[in-house]
Design a protein around this motif. Structure first.
Motif, PDB file in Angstrom:
ATOM      1  N   GLU A  43       0.824  -1.204   0.000  1.00 25.33           N
ATOM      2  CA  GLU A  43       0.000   0.000   0.000  1.00 25.33           C
ATOM      3  C   GLU A  43       0.862   1.260   0.000  1.00 25.33           C
ATOM      4  OE1 GLU A  43      -3.455   0.023  -0.425  1.00 25.33           O
ATOM      5  OE2 GLU A  43      -2.801  -2.015  -0.917  1.00 25.33           O
ATOM      6  N   SER A  44       0.413   2.236  -0.737  1.00 19.72           N
ATOM      7  CA  SER A  44       1.145   3.493  -0.867  1.00 19.72           C
ATOM      8  C   SER A  44       0.999   4.341   0.392  1.00 19.72           C
ATOM      9  CB  SER A  44       0.598   4.270  -2.069  1.00 19.72           C
ATOM     10  OG  SER A  44       1.109   5.580  -2.098  1.00 19.72           O
ATOM     11  N   PRO A  45       1.995   5.173   0.706  1.00 20.77           N
ATOM     12  CA  PRO A  45       1.870   6.102   1.836  1.00 20.77           C
ATOM     13  C   PRO A  45       0.938   7.269   1.561  1.00 20.77           C
ATOM     14  CG  PRO A  45       3.972   6.417   0.738  1.00 20.77           C
ATOM     15  CD  PRO A  45       3.344   5.199   0.122  1.00 20.77           C
ATOM     16  N   VAL A  46       0.425   7.403   0.346  1.00 20.40           N
ATOM     17  CA  VAL A  46      -0.550   8.460   0.053  1.00 20.40           C
ATOM     18  C   VAL A  46      -1.906   7.816  -0.224  1.00 20.40           C
ATOM     19  CG1 VAL A  46       0.097   8.553  -2.392  1.00 20.40           C
ATOM     20  CG2 VAL A  46      -1.135  10.450  -1.389  1.00 20.40           C
ATOM     21  N   HIS A  47      -2.924   8.324   0.451  1.00 14.89           N
ATOM     22  CA  HIS A  47      -4.292   7.826   0.283  1.00 14.89           C
ATOM     23  C   HIS A  47      -4.998   8.713  -0.727  1.00 14.89           C
ATOM     24  CE1 HIS A  47      -8.620   7.487   1.145  1.00 14.89           C
ATOM     25  NE2 HIS A  47      -8.355   6.265   1.565  1.00 14.89           N
ATOM     26  N   ILE A  48      -5.272   8.168  -1.908  1.00 13.96           N
ATOM     27  CA  ILE A  48      -5.891   8.935  -2.989  1.00 13.96           C
ATOM     28  C   ILE A  48      -7.352   8.536  -3.121  1.00 13.96           C
ATOM     29  CG2 ILE A  48      -5.846   9.490  -5.446  1.00 13.96           C
ATOM     30  CD1 ILE A  48      -2.861   8.726  -5.439  1.00 13.96           C
ATOM     31  N   HIS A  49      -8.216   9.511  -2.945  1.00 16.10           N
ATOM     32  CA  HIS A  49      -9.661   9.309  -3.167  1.00 16.10           C
ATOM     33  C   HIS A  49      -9.968   9.922  -4.524  1.00 16.10           C
ATOM     34  CE1 HIS A  49     -14.023   9.607  -1.444  1.00 16.10           C
ATOM     35  NE2 HIS A  49     -14.015   9.326  -2.746  1.00 16.10           N
ATOM     36  N   LEU A  50     -10.261   9.049  -5.488  1.00 16.59           N
ATOM     37  CA  LEU A  50     -10.528   9.474  -6.857  1.00 16.59           C
ATOM     38  C   LEU A  50     -12.011   9.749  -7.044  1.00 16.59           C
ATOM     39  CD1 LEU A  50      -9.771   9.835  -9.872  1.00 16.59           C
ATOM     40  CD2 LEU A  50     -10.062   7.348 -10.128  1.00 16.59           C
ATOM     41  N   GLY A  51     -12.340  10.990  -7.394  1.00 18.56           N
ATOM     42  CA  GLY A  51     -13.693  11.326  -7.801  1.00 18.56           C
ATOM     43  C   GLY A  51     -13.713  11.356  -9.317  1.00 18.56           C
ATOM     44  N   GLN A  52     -14.235  10.304  -9.929  1.00 20.62           N
ATOM     45  CA  GLN A  52     -14.138  10.118 -11.380  1.00 20.62           C
ATOM     46  C   GLN A  52     -15.475  10.378 -12.053  1.00 20.62           C
ATOM     47  OE1 GLN A  52     -11.474   9.269 -13.563  1.00 20.62           O
ATOM     48  NE2 GLN A  52     -13.085   9.752 -15.051  1.00 20.62           N
ATOM     49  N   GLY A  53     -15.495  11.376 -12.950  1.00 22.78           N
ATOM     50  CA  GLY A  53     -16.675  11.588 -13.763  1.00 22.78           C
ATOM     51  C   GLY A  53     -16.987  10.343 -14.571  1.00 22.78           C
ATOM     52  N   ILE A  54     -18.212   9.864 -14.512  1.00 24.73           N
ATOM     53  CA  ILE A  54     -18.575   8.608 -15.167  1.00 24.73           C
ATOM     54  C   ILE A  54     -18.467   8.765 -16.678  1.00 24.73           C
ATOM     55  CG2 ILE A  54     -20.397   6.896 -15.482  1.00 24.73           C
ATOM     56  CD1 ILE A  54     -21.485   7.745 -12.739  1.00 24.73           C
ATOM     57  N   SER A  55     -17.734   7.862 -17.286  1.00 22.10           N
ATOM     58  CA  SER A  55     -17.545   7.886 -18.740  1.00 22.10           C
ATOM     59  C   SER A  55     -18.228   6.689 -19.375  1.00 22.10           C
ATOM     60  CB  SER A  55     -16.055   7.905 -19.088  1.00 22.10           C
ATOM     61  OG  SER A  55     -15.374   6.851 -18.440  1.00 22.10           O
ATOM     62  N   ARG A  56     -18.394   6.745 -20.667  1.00 23.42           N
ATOM     63  CA  ARG A  56     -19.141   5.715 -21.396  1.00 23.42           C
ATOM     64  C   ARG A  56     -18.272   4.514 -21.763  1.00 23.42           C
ATOM     65  NH1 ARG A  56     -21.372  10.544 -23.772  1.00 23.42           N
ATOM     66  NH2 ARG A  56     -19.672  10.520 -25.296  1.00 23.42           N
ATOM     67  N   GLY A  57     -18.966   3.405 -22.040  1.00 24.51           N
ATOM     68  CA  GLY A  57     -18.305   2.223 -22.569  1.00 24.51           C
ATOM     69  C   GLY A  57     -17.275   1.640 -21.626  1.00 24.51           C
ATOM     70  N   ASP A  58     -16.147   1.215 -22.224  1.00 22.85           N
ATOM     71  CA  ASP A  58     -15.113   0.553 -21.448  1.00 22.85           C
ATOM     72  C   ASP A  58     -14.156   1.537 -20.781  1.00 22.85           C
ATOM     73  OD1 ASP A  58     -16.138  -1.880 -22.229  1.00 22.85           O
ATOM     74  OD2 ASP A  58     -14.802  -2.068 -23.966  1.00 22.85           O
ATOM     75  N   ARG A  59     -14.306   2.823 -21.057  1.00 26.24           N
ATOM     76  CA  ARG A  59     -13.354   3.793 -20.506  1.00 26.24           C
ATOM     77  C   ARG A  59     -13.387   3.814 -18.978  1.00 26.24           C
ATOM     78  NH1 ARG A  59     -15.181   6.737 -25.105  1.00 26.24           N
ATOM     79  NH2 ARG A  59     -13.498   7.165 -26.582  1.00 26.24           N
ATOM     80  N   MET A  60     -14.580   3.759 -18.410  1.00 30.33           N
ATOM     81  CA  MET A  60     -14.707   3.770 -16.955  1.00 30.33           C
ATOM     82  C   MET A  60     -14.078   2.517 -16.358  1.00 30.33           C
ATOM     83  SD  MET A  60     -15.907   5.777 -14.577  1.00 30.33           S
ATOM     84  CE  MET A  60     -16.441   5.752 -12.857  1.00 30.33           C
ATOM     85  N   ASP A  61     -14.359   1.359 -16.971  1.00 31.03           N
ATOM     86  CA  ASP A  61     -13.775   0.108 -16.480  1.00 31.03           C
ATOM     87  C   ASP A  61     -12.253   0.172 -16.520  1.00 31.03           C
ATOM     88  OD1 ASP A  61     -16.419  -0.656 -16.408  1.00 31.03           O
ATOM     89  OD2 ASP A  61     -16.273  -2.129 -18.019  1.00 31.03           O
ATOM     90  N   PHE A  62     -11.718   0.670 -17.621  1.00 33.19           N
ATOM     91  CA  PHE A  62     -10.265   0.774 -17.776  1.00 33.19           C
ATOM     92  C   PHE A  62      -9.678   1.703 -16.719  1.00 33.19           C
ATOM     93  CE2 PHE A  62      -6.525   2.899 -19.538  1.00 33.19           C
ATOM     94  CZ  PHE A  62      -5.749   1.826 -19.949  1.00 33.19           C
ATOM     95  N   THR A  63     -10.331   2.838 -16.490  1.00 34.29           N
ATOM     96  CA  THR A  63      -9.832   3.801 -15.511  1.00 34.29           C
ATOM     97  C   THR A  63      -9.790   3.198 -14.116  1.00 34.29           C
ATOM     98  OG1 THR A  63     -10.723   5.646 -16.801  1.00 34.29           O
ATOM     99  CG2 THR A  63     -10.189   6.082 -14.499  1.00 34.29           C
ATOM    100  N   LEU A  64     -10.851   2.500 -13.727  1.00 38.35           N
ATOM    101  CA  LEU A  64     -10.882   1.899 -12.395  1.00 38.35           C
ATOM    102  C   LEU A  64      -9.802   0.828 -12.255  1.00 38.35           C
ATOM    103  CD1 LEU A  64     -14.686   1.536 -11.573  1.00 38.35           C
ATOM    104  CD2 LEU A  64     -13.177   3.505 -11.347  1.00 38.35           C
ATOM    105  N   GLN A  65      -9.683  -0.022 -13.262  1.00 38.09           N
ATOM    106  CA  GLN A  65      -8.693  -1.092 -13.201  1.00 38.09           C
ATOM    107  C   GLN A  65      -7.280  -0.551 -13.030  1.00 38.09           C
ATOM    108  OE1 GLN A  65      -7.377  -3.145 -16.872  1.00 38.09           O
ATOM    109  NE2 GLN A  65      -8.164  -5.013 -15.928  1.00 38.09           N
ATOM    110  N   LYS A  66      -6.908   0.392 -13.882  1.00 39.70           N
ATOM    111  CA  LYS A  66      -5.537   0.900 -13.857  1.00 39.70           C
ATOM    112  C   LYS A  66      -5.269   1.800 -12.661  1.00 39.70           C
ATOM    113  CE  LYS A  66      -4.799  -1.437 -17.491  1.00 39.70           C
ATOM    114  NZ  LYS A  66      -4.124  -2.754 -17.343  1.00 39.70           N
ATOM    115  N   SER A  67      -6.287   2.521 -12.195  1.00 37.42           N
ATOM    116  CA  SER A  67      -6.074   3.371 -11.017  1.00 37.42           C
ATOM    117  C   SER A  67      -5.801   2.520  -9.784  1.00 37.42           C
ATOM    118  CB  SER A  67      -7.284   4.283 -10.792  1.00 37.42           C
ATOM    119  OG  SER A  67      -8.433   3.554 -10.411  1.00 37.42           O
TER     120      SER A  67
END
Length: 264
Positions: A76-100
């Motif tokens: 686990e990283s020493p920085v706690h990042i809370h990502l507020g992600q604007g919902i995107s269409r198609g696979d873009r949201m899935d890709f963003t969550l996976q890689k983040s």
């Protein structure tokens, strides 16, 4: 021999025998086709440990695992990042969550914005949130993380902006004066926890905290950017080029990890 990492929301202890959950069984037996005697590694998403186990009594409908040993894993990283992600269409949201998650994000809130272009509510929204959480779990299995970031219920941008927090708040803006690497502000240590009472909370209380706002395809509107500014979000830039929403999120998380976290 393969030794896959498998998430299961169960308390584990050395010497215990546990039955694999439906999701774990489906992946281990039906997909990977493992059998009696094969090794797997289990984690429960709540503690910084892996549990090494051996399968037995594998049938077409169930499987048991004997917990042989455990090990502490500090990923686990020493920085706690809370990502507020604007919902995107198609696979873009899935890709963003996976890689983040692979990059170490700690909490994710999908956000409805003016330009998100996704209409979800009721049962469809609940199913989508469950799907996103499964993507996060799979990313943890692959990347070696023991804690599982929570995908919180999707909310409006104004709701997320007005949540109480003492974290450093960041929003991307192409005309900002500072980058993440030169922003003259240090993150704080007291964002209010959304998972009270867990072991993860105890760790988060000692982590640096950052709230990162990323707009959807088309970005945030001028009014939304102003709302974020009024809510205390510092505007930062990621360079001279225009980035897609998924690229922007991952680039910003990488920069935050380089400055405050565990990427050198």
């Amino acid at each position: 021999m393969r030794n896959p990492r498998i998430y299961q929301n169960t308390d584990f202890a050395v010497g215990d025998s546990v039955e694999l959950s439906a999701d774990a069984f489906g992946h281990v037996v039906r997909v990977l086709r493992l059998a009696d005697g094969d090794a797997i590694t289990l984690f429960n998403g709540l503690e910084q440990k892996e549990f090494h186990a051996q399968l037995y009594q594998v049938t077409k409908k169930s499987a048991q695992a004997n917990i042989i040993s455990e090990s502490v894993k500090t990923t686990e990283s020493p920085v706690h990042i809370h990502l507020g992600q604007g919902i995107s269409r198609g696979d873009r949201m899935d890709f963003t969550l996976q890689k983040s998650v692979e990059l170490g994000v700690s909490t994710i809130t999908p956000i409805f914005t003016e330009r998100c272009g996704v209409k979800l509510s009721g049962e469809r929204l609940a199913k989508k949130q469950q799907q996103w959480q499964k993507i996060v779990i799979s990313a943890c299995e692959q990347s070696g993380r023991c804690y599982v970031p929570q995908v919180l219920a999707p909310i409006s941008l104004s709701e997320w902006l007005n949540q109480p927090t003492d974290a450093l708040k960041i929003n991307l803006h192409p005309r900002a004066q500072h980058s993440i690497m030169t922003l003259p502000v240090q993150p704080q240590h007291a964002e209010l926890s959304t998972q009270q009472g867990t072991q993860q909370d105890k760790q988060e209380n000692t982590q640096q905290k950052v709230r990162l706002l990323i707009g959807p395809e088309g970005g945030l509107s001028d009014d939304e950017i102003e709302q974020a500014s009024d809510a205390g979000f510092a505007e930062v830039l990621l360079g001279p080029r225009v980035l897609r929403t998924e690229t922007a999120a991952l680039t910003a998380i990488t920069a935050l990890q380089c400055r405050f976290g565990d990427l050198a």
